[in-house]
Design an enzyme around this catalytic site. Sequence first.
Site: not given
Length: 399
Positions: A208, A276, A286, A305, A307, A338, A342
Site C-alpha cells: 500500500n 489486504d 524471479k 485482519d 485490527l 468498518k 471490526k
Amino acid sequence: MLQGKRILLIIGGGIAAFKIPELIRRLREQGASVTPVLTKAAEQFVTPLTIGSLAGEKVYTDLFDLTDEAEMGHIQLSRVADLVVVAPATADLMAKMAQGMANDLASTLLLATDTPVMIAPAMNVRMWEHPATQRNLALLQQDGITVLGPDEGDMACGEYGPGRMVEPADILEAIGVALKDGPLSGKRILVTSGPTHEPIDPVRYIANRSSGAQGTAIAQALVALGADVIFVTGPADVDPPKGVELHKVESAKDMLAAVASALPVDAAVFAAAVADWRVASASGSKIKKQADGALPVLEFAENPDILATISQMGQGRPGLVVGFAAETDDVIAHATAKRARKGCDWIVANDVSPETGIMGGSENAVTLISDAGAEDWPRMGKDEVAAQLADRIADELRG
C-alpha cells in the site's frame, strides 16, 4: 526539564565514548546530576579526569574499592538514581546484561538495580548484526530495557551500516521523555505503522502507499505524554520515533506476530496500511517474462485482519483499540461500517482520494468515529493530528 533528576551514567569501551562529555554537559545544563561509571575499556577512550570534571562528581571505576564501599555501597549506588543510562552500550556490555553477569562494577550495578535502564548501543556493523547480539537485544527488550538506536552510517573502522551510537541530543531527548511525569506514565501502548510488503517473488512485492509518517507521529506524541510505546512498523519512508520499543516487520503475517507478542497493552493504535491480500504461493525465483508474451497468473489469498483479530479477542484485549480507515469515497459511511465490522472502539477516518493530496503528504484531515458519533477535525499537520489523538487517548485511559 531534568531539574533534580539523578542519572547513573555507565560508559562502555567504544570509540563513541568520545561523545559522552557532550551528553554530560547537556544533562547538567538541564539540571540533572550525573554519577559516572567507567568500565576499564572506556578508560582507553575517555579519562576519569575529563568525565569527573564535567560531571562535578567522583567517577566510579572499581568494584573492589573498600573506601567507597564504606561511604556508599555499590548496591545503593545502583538504586539511588532515577534512571540508569548505558552509553555507549558495547556488544560486551549487552551480552553481560542479557546473561546476568556481574564481573565488574558496571555489570554488577546493572544486575543489582531496580531502576529503569536505557541503553545506546554502539559497535561494528557485523557485531551488531551477529545473531548473538540480536538474541541479546531481544532478551534486553523483553526485560523492559529501553534501547536507543543504533543509527546507520560510517564507522570508525571504515565500514558502513547500523551500529553508530545515536547522538547526545537524541539521548538527552529520550532521557527527558523517560523521566517525564505525563498523563500516560505507566501506560503501555502499541502502535502499528507503515505499509506491509507481500512478496510476489524475491524482487517484487505488493504494498500500500504509506510513508508511515502518521503512525510515527502518533507514537512520538504518546511517548511525549509518558507512555511506554511498542512500535511495530513495516518498511516505512520515515525514520522510526525515538524512545520506543521498535519492531520492524515486512509482511502482514509478521506484523500480526509482532503485535501478538507485545500484548498485553493498555491501548492499541493500528495506523499501519496493511495489504489486504498476498500471493498465495510466492515464487522462490524471479518470475521471468515469457517469450510468447504470456502473462503470469497470480493466485491471491486474504491476509490476516490484524485490527479485527485484536478487537474481537476476549481475555487480554486492550482497553482501547483504535483503527484507521483510509477511504476515497463515502468516507464516513465506509469508516462507520468498518468500525462495526471490526469491533474496534474508535476509527480515525480520512479521505485519501488523489485530489486531497493527503496520501504521502505532510498534512491530514480526519474524522474520529466512536460511540459518540463522527467528529470532524480540521486539516492540520500530521504532528498536530497525532498530538490531538494522543490527548484523547490519555483522557480515555484516565477514565
